[in-house]
Motif scaffolding. Structure first.
Motif, PDB file in Angstrom:
ATOM      1  N   HIS A   1      -6.416   2.065   4.533  1.00 36.84           N
ATOM      2  CA  HIS A   1      -6.036   3.424   4.136  1.00 36.84           C
ATOM      3  C   HIS A   1      -7.042   4.048   3.173  1.00 36.84           C
ATOM      4  O   HIS A   1      -7.141   5.266   3.105  1.00 36.84           O
ATOM      5  CB  HIS A   1      -4.617   3.432   3.563  1.00 36.84           C
TER       6      HIS A   1
ATOM      7  N   GLU B   1       0.522  -3.610   4.473  1.00 39.76           N
ATOM      8  CA  GLU B   1      -0.593  -4.303   3.819  1.00 39.76           C
ATOM      9  C   GLU B   1      -0.404  -4.310   2.298  1.00 39.76           C
ATOM     10  O   GLU B   1       0.169  -3.382   1.732  1.00 39.76           O
ATOM     11  CB  GLU B   1      -1.911  -3.603   4.151  1.00 39.76           C
TER      12      GLU B   1
ATOM     13  N   CYS C   1       3.364   1.191   5.315  1.00 42.78           N
ATOM     14  CA  CYS C   1       2.214   0.300   5.488  1.00 42.78           C
ATOM     15  C   CYS C   1       2.604  -1.062   4.933  1.00 42.78           C
ATOM     16  O   CYS C   1       3.111  -1.166   3.825  1.00 42.78           O
ATOM     17  CB  CYS C   1       0.974   0.834   4.768  1.00 42.78           C
TER      18      CYS C   1
ATOM     19  N   CYS D   1      -4.325  -0.011   0.529  1.00 38.67           N
ATOM     20  CA  CYS D   1      -5.014  -1.084   1.253  1.00 38.67           C
ATOM     21  C   CYS D   1      -6.389  -0.607   1.716  1.00 38.67           C
ATOM     22  O   CYS D   1      -6.670   0.591   1.728  1.00 38.67           O
ATOM     23  CB  CYS D   1      -4.176  -1.562   2.445  1.00 38.67           C
TER      24      CYS D   1
ATOM     25  N   CYS E   1       0.825  -1.215   0.000  1.00 34.77           N
ATOM     26  CA  CYS E   1       0.000   0.000   0.000  1.00 34.77           C
ATOM     27  C   CYS E   1       0.862   1.269   0.000  1.00 34.77           C
ATOM     28  O   CYS E   1       1.877   1.342   0.684  1.00 34.77           O
ATOM     29  CB  CYS E   1      -0.844  -0.065   1.269  1.00 34.77           C
TER      30      CYS E   1
HETATM   31 ZN   LIG Z   1      -2.195   0.842   3.892  1.00 33.65          ZN
END
Ligand SMILES: [Zn+2]
Length: 176
Positions: free
Chosen positions: A55, A26, A24, A52, A18
């Motif tokens: 977010h 993810e 991040c 992601c 992400c």
């Molecule tokens: Zn994220």
């Protein structure tokens, strides 16, 4: 972290992560594109960004919430959120999802390639690492990978068996 633009045009952090927050971890699941408004053309490329789920929800807010945060935040920094109304947010297309999954699987490919995979990891993550006790930086690793990828399979096998210093030295000499 190093962002990269995948073949379909979507931008993600390394390993398909992400772009919505600092570091991040993810995987990107959504694509966010700035939606140009009448009378306003964004300068520079307008790549969709991989973000992601979390977010998508925290970074893109209603106009009311944006105004509220704008008042609450010091003018020097401005709100850290964006207006959902100014962006196109959608799940990844199948093509984007395939490309992101390919990025996410990079560690398995590096692992399968042994020491050459470590050179690739250094290039992709822009992070120096020790290989057999020798600190290898991004530029050296880039040269080694460029040479390795240009070799025929039987030459690759031989080159991969060399010591790190010899590999790096040969790569710089041959790729001048
Ligand atoms: Zn994220």
């Amino acid at each position: 972290m190093a962002r990269r633009t995948l073949p379909s045009g979507i931008e993600v952090e390394v390993l398909g992560r992400c772009t919505g927050g600092s570091f991040c971890k993810e995987t990107a699941t959504h694509s966010v594109t700035f939606a140009p408004r009448p009378g306003y053309t964004p300068t520079g490329p307008n790549h969709p960004k991989g973000v992601c789920q979390r977010h998508v929800e925290t970074n893109y807010v209603s106009d009311e919430e944006y105004a509220r945060q704008n008042r609450a935040t010091s003018l020097a920094f401005g709100p850290r959120v964006s207006r959902r109304s100014q962006h196109e947010i959608r799940p990844l297309t199948p093509q984007e999802a395939v490309e992101v999954a390919h990025e996410t699987a990079a560690p398995e490919r590096w692992e399968a390639e042994g020491r050459i995979g470590v050179f690739r990891r250094i290039v992709e993550l822009h992070q120096a690492e020790e290989i057999d006790g020798v600190l290898v930086d991004g530029i050296s690793a880039q040269h080694v990978i460029a040479l390795y990828d240009a070799l025929k399979p039987e030459q690759q096998q031989l080159y991969a068996s060399w010591g790190v210093l010899r590999q790096v030295d040969a790569a710089f000499r041959l790729l001048k």
